[in-house]
Design an enzyme around this catalytic site. Structure first.
Site, PDB file in Angstrom:
ATOM      1  N   SER A   1       4.793  -7.141  -2.038  1.00 27.80           N
ATOM      2  CA  SER A   1       4.508  -7.169  -0.606  1.00 27.80           C
ATOM      3  C   SER A   1       4.988  -8.498  -0.028  1.00 27.80           C
ATOM      4  O   SER A   1       4.623  -9.566  -0.533  1.00 27.80           O
ATOM      5  CB  SER A   1       2.997  -7.027  -0.390  1.00 27.80           C
ATOM      6  OG  SER A   1       2.694  -7.163   0.978  1.00 27.80           O
TER       7      SER A   1
ATOM      8  N   THR B   1      13.793   4.248  10.033  1.00 22.01           N
ATOM      9  CA  THR B   1      14.771   3.190  10.313  1.00 22.01           C
ATOM     10  C   THR B   1      14.318   1.872   9.683  1.00 22.01           C
ATOM     11  O   THR B   1      13.161   1.475   9.826  1.00 22.01           O
ATOM     12  CB  THR B   1      14.944   3.027  11.841  1.00 22.01           C
ATOM     13  OG1 THR B   1      15.310   4.299  12.365  1.00 22.01           O
ATOM     14  CG2 THR B   1      16.004   1.993  12.170  1.00 22.01           C
TER      15      THR B   1
ATOM     16  N   THR C   1       0.849  -1.198   0.000  1.00 24.91           N
ATOM     17  CA  THR C   1       0.000   0.000   0.000  1.00 24.91           C
ATOM     18  C   THR C   1       0.881   1.244   0.000  1.00 24.91           C
ATOM     19  O   THR C   1       0.635   2.196  -0.759  1.00 24.91           O
ATOM     20  CB  THR C   1      -0.939  -0.017   1.234  1.00 24.91           C
ATOM     21  OG1 THR C   1      -1.762  -1.178   1.144  1.00 24.91           O
ATOM     22  CG2 THR C   1      -1.802   1.220   1.301  1.00 24.91           C
TER      23      THR C   1
ATOM     24  N   GLN D   1       0.399  -9.873  -6.397  1.00 21.57           N
ATOM     25  CA  GLN D   1      -0.167 -11.228  -6.478  1.00 21.57           C
ATOM     26  C   GLN D   1       0.595 -12.130  -7.448  1.00 21.57           C
ATOM     27  O   GLN D   1       0.264 -13.301  -7.600  1.00 21.57           O
ATOM     28  CB  GLN D   1      -1.653 -11.168  -6.861  1.00 21.57           C
ATOM     29  CG  GLN D   1      -2.527 -10.509  -5.808  1.00 21.57           C
ATOM     30  CD  GLN D   1      -2.645 -11.318  -4.511  1.00 21.57           C
ATOM     31  OE1 GLN D   1      -2.260 -12.490  -4.447  1.00 21.57           O
ATOM     32  NE2 GLN D   1      -3.158 -10.698  -3.459  1.00 21.57           N
TER      33      GLN D   1
ATOM     34  N   CYS E   1      -9.041  -8.751  -0.068  1.00 21.82           N
ATOM     35  CA  CYS E   1      -8.070  -8.382   0.958  1.00 21.82           C
ATOM     36  C   CYS E   1      -8.784  -7.701   2.104  1.00 21.82           C
ATOM     37  O   CYS E   1      -8.269  -7.573   3.191  1.00 21.82           O
ATOM     38  CB  CYS E   1      -7.011  -7.453   0.400  1.00 21.82           C
ATOM     39  SG  CYS E   1      -6.096  -8.254  -0.875  1.00 21.82           S
TER      40      CYS E   1
HETATM   41  N1  PLP Z   1      -1.911  -4.858  -4.174  1.00 19.18           N
HETATM   42  C1  PLP Z   1      -2.511  -6.027  -4.304  1.00 19.18           C
HETATM   43  C2  PLP Z   1      -2.759  -6.580  -5.679  1.00 19.18           C
HETATM   44  C3  PLP Z   1      -2.916  -6.755  -3.187  1.00 19.18           C
HETATM   45  O1  PLP Z   1      -3.526  -7.926  -3.336  1.00 19.18           O
HETATM   46  C4  PLP Z   1      -2.671  -6.206  -1.897  1.00 19.18           C
HETATM   47  C5  PLP Z   1      -3.119  -6.876  -0.680  1.00 19.18           C
HETATM   48  O2  PLP Z   1      -3.969  -7.639  -0.597  1.00 19.18           O
HETATM   49  C6  PLP Z   1      -2.022  -4.972  -1.819  1.00 19.18           C
HETATM   50  C7  PLP Z   1      -1.650  -4.325  -2.971  1.00 19.18           C
HETATM   51  C8  PLP Z   1      -1.727  -4.340  -0.496  1.00 19.18           C
HETATM   52  O3  PLP Z   1      -0.712  -5.044   0.150  1.00 19.18           O
HETATM   53  P1  PLP Z   1      -0.232  -4.671   1.617  1.00 19.18           P
HETATM   54  O4  PLP Z   1      -1.074  -5.451   2.539  1.00 19.18           O
HETATM   55  O5  PLP Z   1       1.201  -5.112   1.680  1.00 19.18           O
HETATM   56  O6  PLP Z   1      -0.361  -3.224   1.771  1.00 19.18           O
END
Ligand code: PLP
Length: 376
Positions: free
Chosen positions: A201, A239, A73, A181, A328
């Site tokens: 991620s 950090t 994110t 993904q 998510c």
């Molecule tokens: N982008 C995609 C395609 C995702 O599936 C997700 C999380 O589900 C994210 C971004 C966000 O990931 P994070 O939880 O590391 O912020």
């Protein structure tokens, strides 16, 4: 317990966990400190950077940059923040209508304060409309952000083809892909993809939560989102989360091995077997994105006039964990924006997403099928 929600998050791999604990215990110095404990911590971060670079074929020896962030994110928000300043009101960006909220929401926000945004539609299989994309390009277009793999359906977008077409039209447009993904499911090669920015991620490929990366191609300007102590060459202050970064480096190596050894392909065979059985049992069911290339671990299935949220809860009562809705964030009761964009009918739009990983067994899939037989 049967865990089939690996697109939401994955269980940390034991080896990754041990790496993280080792770094927490032994290399707890601040990577910016000048004494040996700090220098060792800095080296740990540097090794992880090389591992991640190898995983996505980034050339950090020759100017490509990989910065460690707190999550995807943050990486996604950082890209929009960087390209849109200064003079955001004079700029235009293009995203697909099926992007993750971490791109979609900031795009909506920037639109609300003056930036021009075009949302590209997808067809019934979830593939972006490339004609619409090319015709949306204007002199003001500064960025196209399009995910590599859709989190809800697992559909793989042809980013390589899209970047080639966009570059032929206008070289100066920056291209970002959210590859969250894709990690550990298909090979990721930033050179082949031809992108300027790429997001990952850790927790989606068996590393801990709270760590992500942003790849920035050599020579591409970047305005930091997080300003402060000049860590990460001044591109991302704060950090470094040394232990999580080291763990993610380790996870990247393991994911790479699984891709090369064929383990990932076995997941696809198991998923395909599951889909075949489900479609035999429920001939009215619809699997979204099945007609196009998908990652091998994901099934998004709609059962006619059955609410996914209810199924998720009933499955959970039997100890089987899948997700529904916006995946998510399946606490949302809204029908999926992604499936809506694909033109899914009301009868099927409240689907469930089943997402496997390399540890998923045939027995677990059989348990899922048996419970679905009971409750659907
Ligand atoms: N982008 C995609 C395609 C995702 O599936 C997700 C999380 O589900 C994210 C971004 C966000 O990931 P994070 O939880 O590391 O912020």
């Amino acid at each position: 317990m049967v865990y089939l929600d690996n697109n939401a998050t994955t269980k940390i791999d034991k080896r990754v966990y041990h790496k993280q604990c080792e770094v927490l215990n032994k290399y707890y110095g601040n990577p910016s400190s000048l004494y040996p404990l700090g220098i060792d911590a800095k080296e740990i971060v540097s090794i992880a950077r090389k591992q991640v670079a190898y995983f996505i074929n980034a050339d950090i020896q020759n100017g490509d940059r990989i910065i460690f962030t707190s999550c995807a994110t943050e990486s996604n928000n950082s890209v929009l923040n960087s390209v849109l300043q200064p003079n955001m009101e004079e700029k235009h960006i293009i995203i697909s209508s099926v992007e993750h909220p971490s791109i979609f929401s900031p795009a909506k926000y920037y639109e609300s304060i003056g930036c021009k945004v075009t949302y590209i539609g997808v067809d019934e299989n979830g593939m972006p409309d490339e004609k619409q994309l090319l015709s949306a390009i204007t002199d003001d277009t500064v960025l196209i952000s399009m995910m590599l793999v859709n989190s809800e359906t697992g559909v793989i977008h042809n980013i390589e083809q899209i970047t080639a077409k966009v570059r032929a039209e206008r070289k100066s447009i920056l291209i970002h892909t959210d590859a969250v993904q894709a990690a550990g499911k298909i090979p990721i090669d930033v050179k082949k993809l031809g992108v300027d920015f790429l997001t990952l991620s850790g927790h989606k490929f068996h590393a801990p939560k709270g760590v992500g990366i942003l790849y920035i191609k050599s020579g591409i300007p970047f305005v930091p989102f997080m300003q402060g102590g000049h860590q990460e060459s001044g591109l991302r202050s704060g950090t470094e989360n040394t232990a999580a970064i080291a763990a993610m480096g380790e996870a990247a190596m393991l994911a790479d091995n699984k891709l090369k050894s064929g383990t990932v392909h076995k997941v696809e065979l198991l998923r395909d077997m599951m889909e075949e059985q489900l479609l035999t049992l429920f001939p009215n069911a619809v699997i979204f994105g099945k007609q196009v290339q998908r990652i091998g671990n994901t099934t998004n299935i709609g059962f006619k006039n059955i609410l996914g949220d209810k199924l998720v809860l009933q499955l959970a009562r039997k100890g089987i964990f899948v997700s529904s809705g916006t995946a998510c964030n399946s606490s949302s009761a809204q029908p999926s924006r992604v499936l809506k964009a694909m033109g899914a009918s009301e009868e099927y739009i409240r689907s469930i997403r089943i997402s496997l990983c390399c540890d998923t067994t045939e027995t677990e899939i059989q348990m899922l099928i048996n419970v679905l037989k009971e409750i659907v």
